[in-house]
Design a protein around this motif. Structure first.
Motif, PDB file in Angstrom:
ATOM      1  N   LEU A  72       0.831  -1.206   0.000  1.00 13.66           N
ATOM      2  CA  LEU A  72       0.000   0.000   0.000  1.00 13.66           C
ATOM      3  C   LEU A  72       0.868   1.260   0.000  1.00 13.66           C
ATOM      4  O   LEU A  72       0.606   2.207  -0.748  1.00 13.66           O
ATOM      5  N   THR A  73       1.910   1.244   0.800  1.00 13.34           N
ATOM      6  CA  THR A  73       2.824   2.387   0.842  1.00 13.34           C
ATOM      7  C   THR A  73       3.497   2.581  -0.512  1.00 13.34           C
ATOM      8  O   THR A  73       3.555   3.704  -1.035  1.00 13.34           O
ATOM      9  N   ALA A  78       4.160   5.415  -5.707  1.00 14.73           N
ATOM     10  CA  ALA A  78       4.396   5.268  -7.145  1.00 14.73           C
ATOM     11  C   ALA A  78       3.344   5.959  -8.006  1.00 14.73           C
ATOM     12  O   ALA A  78       3.584   6.224  -9.183  1.00 14.73           O
ATOM     13  N   LEU A  79       2.173   6.271  -7.447  1.00 18.66           N
ATOM     14  CA  LEU A  79       1.117   6.890  -8.241  1.00 18.66           C
ATOM     15  C   LEU A  79       1.485   8.328  -8.592  1.00 18.66           C
ATOM     16  O   LEU A  79       1.804   9.127  -7.718  1.00 18.66           O
ATOM     17  N   ALA A  90       0.908  10.722  -3.707  1.00 16.58           N
ATOM     18  CA  ALA A  90       2.044  10.122  -3.000  1.00 16.58           C
ATOM     19  C   ALA A  90       2.084  10.563  -1.538  1.00 16.58           C
ATOM     20  O   ALA A  90       2.673   9.891  -0.699  1.00 16.58           O
ATOM     21  N   GLY A  91       1.419  11.658  -1.218  1.00 16.34           N
ATOM     22  CA  GLY A  91       1.370  12.128   0.163  1.00 16.34           C
ATOM     23  C   GLY A  91       0.536  11.225   1.069  1.00 16.34           C
ATOM     24  O   GLY A  91       0.566  11.369   2.284  1.00 16.34           O
ATOM     25  N   LEU A  92      -0.194  10.298   0.488  1.00 10.66           N
ATOM     26  CA  LEU A  92      -1.015   9.380   1.264  1.00 10.66           C
ATOM     27  C   LEU A  92      -0.269   8.100   1.632  1.00 10.66           C
ATOM     28  O   LEU A  92      -0.883   7.140   2.080  1.00 10.66           O
ATOM     29  N   TRP A  93       1.052   8.073   1.461  1.00 14.02           N
ATOM     30  CA  TRP A  93       1.832   6.860   1.716  1.00 14.02           C
ATOM     31  C   TRP A  93       1.656   6.364   3.145  1.00 14.02           C
ATOM     32  O   TRP A  93       1.784   5.169   3.420  1.00 14.02           O
TER      33      TRP A  93
END
Length: 120
Positions: A72-73, A78-79, A90-93
């Motif tokens: 998930l991370t 990578a999105l 990517a800030g939602l890692w």
């Protein structure tokens, strides 16, 4: 128009319900059999009264959660997409951290139980 998303959303829930129902029925039949044996006066060993559990359940659960958390991370990192406000996905890692940390907790628990079994 809503049929395909509904099917996609309901499928995992249906699989979970079927699995949980199977496990419940299996436990119910097991306890019914134990009750019949007890009514006949058969001495029940303690091992039959305890729910069967694999020794490596915590390790397997830990590895699945760690893999899911890392996946998930990595997926969020990578999105390349951005929200309308300009913030990158990517800030939602950090959404991968809860399953990762839970998996690490299960792994520590498995290791501590393994050490306790060796001492006993």
């Amino acid at each position: 128009m809503l049929f395909i998303p509904a099917v996609i959303m309901i499928t995992p829930i249906a699989i979970l319900v079927i699995f949980l129902r199977y496990r419940s029925e299996q436990s119910r039949q097991r306890y019914h059999t134990l009750l019949q044996l007890a009514e006949k006066g058969v001495e029940l060993p303690h091992d039959l009264l305890v729910e069967p559990r694999s020794a490596d359940t915590d390790r397997r659960r830990a590895l699945v959660l760690i893999g899911g958390g890392l996946g998930l991370t990595a997926m969020f990192l990578a999105l390349p997409f951005e929200f309308h406000s300009g913030q990158r996905i990517a800030g939602l890692w950090g959404l991968g951290l809860p399953p990762l940390m839970t998996g690490l907790g299960y792994l520590v628990n498995w290791r501590l139980n393994q050490r306790d079994d060796i001492r006993a």
